[in-house]
Design a protein around this motif. Structure first.
Motif, PDB file in Angstrom:
ATOM      1  N   ARG A  95       0.844  -1.203   0.000  1.00 48.18           N
ATOM      2  CA  ARG A  95       0.000   0.000   0.000  1.00 48.18           C
ATOM      3  C   ARG A  95       0.875   1.246   0.000  1.00 48.18           C
ATOM      4  O   ARG A  95       1.913   1.289   0.664  1.00 48.18           O
ATOM      5  N   ARG A  96       0.423   2.269  -0.721  1.00 49.00           N
ATOM      6  CA  ARG A  96       1.147   3.551  -0.703  1.00 49.00           C
ATOM      7  C   ARG A  96       1.185   4.055   0.732  1.00 49.00           C
ATOM      8  O   ARG A  96       0.200   3.989   1.453  1.00 49.00           O
ATOM      9  N   PHE A  97       2.335   4.543   1.155  1.00 46.13           N
ATOM     10  CA  PHE A  97       2.511   5.038   2.512  1.00 46.13           C
ATOM     11  C   PHE A  97       2.735   6.541   2.447  1.00 46.13           C
ATOM     12  O   PHE A  97       3.630   7.011   1.746  1.00 46.13           O
ATOM     13  N   GLU A  98       1.908   7.288   3.161  1.00 42.82           N
ATOM     14  CA  GLU A  98       1.976   8.749   3.191  1.00 42.82           C
ATOM     15  C   GLU A  98       2.508   9.188   4.551  1.00 42.82           C
ATOM     16  O   GLU A  98       1.764   9.207   5.530  1.00 42.82           O
ATOM     17  N   PRO A  99       3.802   9.527   4.651  1.00 38.76           N
ATOM     18  CA  PRO A  99       4.347   9.927   5.948  1.00 38.76           C
ATOM     19  C   PRO A  99       3.861  11.310   6.371  1.00 38.76           C
ATOM     20  O   PRO A  99       3.719  12.207   5.550  1.00 38.76           O
TER      21      PRO A  99
END
Length: 156
Positions: A95-99
């Protein structure tokens, strides 16, 4: 986790609602590998199935929903492991990870609080991330579970 679990899992949960939970079998290492009883899972289909059905309960215990049964995961460090793919970040489940915020612990590991929880940057990506890592807030590893609300080694 906002992603829906597999339909077959949801159906089996409805059919068998009282299956006992499992502890001490499944773990996640610091590079995002799934392990059963300490042995890395080599089967890609099984790894993908676990990843699609990986979630967190209200107590901060991460688990794999295996049909009607919850298999709680022992974490080597954090609930998620983050990898760089080009300029983008993805967790070990794909899954795309948005920090939102990045930190550095006492060992130099990079940790990221993001959209899906706390992730550890895979150590193989540290060199690629180094130019972004300057000036990260320091955070002691012993503080992580309480601060970010997860249980590293769930037990009954």
């Amino acid at each position: 986790m906002s992603r829906a679990m597999d339909e077959i899992v949801a159906r089996s949960m409805a059919k068998w609602p009282d299956v006992p939970d499992v502890y001490g079998w499944l773990s996640l290492d610091r590079r995002g590998n799934w392990l059963i009883k300490g042995e890395r899972i080599g089967n890609q289909t099984l790894r993908d199935f676990i990843s699609r059905n990986y979630a967190c309960d209200p107590k901060g215990r991460w688990y794999f929903q295996n049909g009607p049964q919850r298999v709680f995961v022992s974490l080597a460090y954090t609930p998620l492991v983050v990898h760089l793919e080009g300029d983008d970040l993805f967790d070990h489940c794909g899954r795309r990870f948005e920090p939102v915020q990045a930190y550095q612990d006492e060992e130099g590991s990079v940790l990221m609080a993001g959209n899906a929880g706390l992730g550890l940057l895979d150590d193989r990506d540290l060199a690629s991330y180094a130019d972004r890592a300057e000036g990260l807030p320091r955070l002691a590893s012993r503080e992580l579970p309480e601060r970010f609300g997860y249980v590293g080694n769930p037990a009954p």
